[in-house]
Design a protein around this motif. Structure first.
Motif, mmCIF file in Angstrom:
data_model
loop_
_atom_site.group_PDB
_atom_site.id
_atom_site.type_symbol
_atom_site.label_atom_id
_atom_site.label_comp_id
_atom_site.label_asym_id
_atom_site.label_seq_id
_atom_site.Cartn_x
_atom_site.Cartn_y
_atom_site.Cartn_z
ATOM 1 N N PHE A 12 0.866 -1.175 0.000
ATOM 2 C CA PHE A 12 0.000 0.000 0.000
ATOM 3 C C PHE A 12 0.902 1.224 0.000
ATOM 4 O O PHE A 12 1.893 1.274 0.737
ATOM 5 C CB PHE A 12 -0.885 -0.003 1.250
ATOM 6 N N ALA A 13 0.600 2.205 -0.846
ATOM 7 C CA ALA A 13 1.435 3.403 -0.934
ATOM 8 C C ALA A 13 0.566 4.635 -1.104
ATOM 9 O O ALA A 13 -0.545 4.562 -1.640
ATOM 10 C CB ALA A 13 2.413 3.293 -2.102
ATOM 11 N N MET A 14 1.086 5.781 -0.644
ATOM 12 C CA MET A 14 0.382 7.052 -0.765
ATOM 13 C C MET A 14 1.329 8.141 -1.227
ATOM 14 O O MET A 14 2.472 8.220 -0.776
ATOM 15 C CB MET A 14 -0.206 7.474 0.581
ATOM 16 N N GLY A 92 -10.061 1.852 9.275
ATOM 17 C CA GLY A 92 -8.658 2.007 8.911
ATOM 18 C C GLY A 92 -8.254 1.140 7.733
ATOM 19 O O GLY A 92 -8.997 0.947 6.764
ATOM 20 N N LEU A 93 -7.055 0.585 7.835
ATOM 21 C CA LEU A 93 -6.495 -0.336 6.840
ATOM 22 C C LEU A 93 -6.374 -1.691 7.519
ATOM 23 O O LEU A 93 -5.701 -1.817 8.541
ATOM 24 C CB LEU A 93 -5.126 0.172 6.379
ATOM 25 N N VAL A 175 3.568 1.066 2.813
ATOM 26 C CA VAL A 175 3.488 -0.052 3.749
ATOM 27 C C VAL A 175 3.530 -1.345 2.948
ATOM 28 O O VAL A 175 2.710 -1.546 2.050
ATOM 29 C CB VAL A 175 2.184 -0.037 4.578
ATOM 30 N N ASP A 176 4.486 -2.206 3.257
ATOM 31 C CA ASP A 176 4.476 -3.582 2.758
ATOM 32 C C ASP A 176 4.044 -4.474 3.912
ATOM 33 O O ASP A 176 4.533 -4.327 5.039
ATOM 34 C CB ASP A 176 5.861 -4.018 2.278
ATOM 35 N N ARG A 177 3.146 -5.388 3.615
ATOM 36 C CA ARG A 177 2.677 -6.327 4.641
ATOM 37 C C ARG A 177 2.972 -7.744 4.176
ATOM 38 O O ARG A 177 2.483 -8.177 3.122
ATOM 39 C CB ARG A 177 1.178 -6.154 4.889
ATOM 40 N N ILE A 178 3.776 -8.454 4.944
ATOM 41 C CA ILE A 178 4.099 -9.851 4.658
ATOM 42 C C ILE A 178 3.439 -10.690 5.743
ATOM 43 O O ILE A 178 3.798 -10.607 6.918
ATOM 44 C CB ILE A 178 5.620 -10.083 4.650
ATOM 45 N N ASP A 267 -3.880 17.107 -3.050
ATOM 46 C CA ASP A 267 -4.051 16.022 -4.011
ATOM 47 C C ASP A 267 -3.355 14.774 -3.483
ATOM 48 O O ASP A 267 -2.158 14.804 -3.178
ATOM 49 C CB ASP A 267 -3.455 16.404 -5.366
ATOM 50 N N CYS A 268 -4.100 13.682 -3.384
ATOM 51 C CA CYS A 268 -3.550 12.439 -2.843
ATOM 52 C C CYS A 268 -3.814 11.288 -3.803
ATOM 53 O O CYS A 268 -4.862 11.231 -4.447
ATOM 54 C CB CYS A 268 -4.176 12.106 -1.491
ATOM 55 N N THR A 269 -2.864 10.376 -3.870
ATOM 56 C CA THR A 269 -3.017 9.158 -4.654
ATOM 57 C C THR A 269 -2.675 7.972 -3.771
ATOM 58 O O THR A 269 -1.625 7.946 -3.128
ATOM 59 C CB THR A 269 -2.097 9.169 -5.888
ATOM 60 N N LEU A 270 -3.576 6.996 -3.739
ATOM 61 C CA LEU A 270 -3.376 5.788 -2.952
ATOM 62 C C LEU A 270 -3.239 4.604 -3.895
ATOM 63 O O LEU A 270 -3.968 4.515 -4.879
ATOM 64 C CB LEU A 270 -4.554 5.530 -2.011
#
Length: 270
Positions: A12-14, A92-93, A175-178, A267-270
């Motif tokens: 996930f990135a922003m 949330g996430l 965020v990388d989630r393993i 301005d945001c990009t997810l």
């Protein structure tokens, strides 16, 4: 008993309209009495790993963009004015699934009454195994258990070991989630449905415009029904790797999904 293991890598990135800093630095702070681990970039809150006992799962909440914009909905934990109050399990996430051995982990929340809890599973935080930082990276390793409901003697179905890697690079926060899921019984069945596995409930500004009636919150968190939806300031635009855009991107298989929107001139990009 032979143990079965499922390993997943999710990212996930922003990106926002902020200016990248060459010396971005990530810090982690464990606040056990508040049941969370704060993640900060240059001292500013990025997110927090929250394991509040009142929650039915662990979450990242809130989630901020690099310029400080809050991209997650506040309800039901910290409601803000003009938020929708549907789907109280959207917090949330988060990561879970809709049907594991017949138990619904996805839709569980405080809103599910005791008389119906027998159909729902919950994910319980067990331990923080590691929390360390190195410049622009932060690593948090935690363990959890996926539990069947109490009327089934709170049987453990899965053991989860998850590593979060938080990064700040070139104006983006990531965020990388393993996640490794290990079965604790001979038969664990993930029955496919529309619920799962990784999701984020975004602030109203990043939703796709809609004409459906909704229930909003006021600044004190009180709910109010609205027959006609006001789409002023609602700017969310979705697209995925398969070329689907807008509402057509909903419910489609894809390698990635992108959400772009504007909140308070950011301005945001997810």
């Amino acid at each position: 008993m032979k143990k079965h293991v499922l390993l997943l890598l999710l990212s996930f990135a922003m990106v926002s309209s902020s200016i990248a800093q060459a010396n971005d630095s990530i810090s982690l702070k464990i606040l056990k009495y508040k049941h969370k681990v704060e993640v900060r970039v240059n001292g500013e809150l990025f997110t927090a790993y929250s394991f509040e006992p009142s929650l039915e799962k662990t979450i990242l909440f809130p989630v901020h963009a690099p310029d400080g914009t809050i991209v997650t909905r506040g309800y039901p934990i910290a409601p803000r004015a003009k938020e929708r109050v549907d789907h109280p399990h959207h917090v949330g996430l988060w990561f879970n699934f809709g049907d594991v051995n017949g138990f619904d982990f996805w839709n569980n929340s405080y809103a599910v009454g005791d008389e119906r809890k027998g159909a729902y599973g919950r994910i319980i935080h067990r331990s923080i195994e590691k929390a360390e930082t190195s410049g622009k990276d932060g690593l948090l390793k935690v363990k959890m258990d996926w539990m069947a409901p109490d009327n089934e003697q709170a049987e453990k179905l899965l053991e989860e070991s998850t590593t979060f890697i938080f990064r700040a690079k070139d104006g983006a926060w990531m965020v990388d989630r393993i996640t490794q899921l290990t079965a604790t019984r001979d038969s664990i069945v993930f029955t496919d449905n529309k619920e799962g596995m990784l999701a984020i409930r975004v602030d109203r500004a990043f939703e796709h415009p809609s004409d459906n009636p909704v229930i909003y919150t006021d600044k004190s968190g009180k709910s109010t029904g609205v027959a006609v939806l006001d789409n002023k300031g609602i700017t969310g635009w979705y697209q995925n790797s398969e070329g689907n855009e807008g509402l057509d991107a909903w419910g489609k298989n894809a390698r990635w999904v992108l959400l772009a929107g504007t909140k308070d001139s950011s301005d945001c990009t997810l």
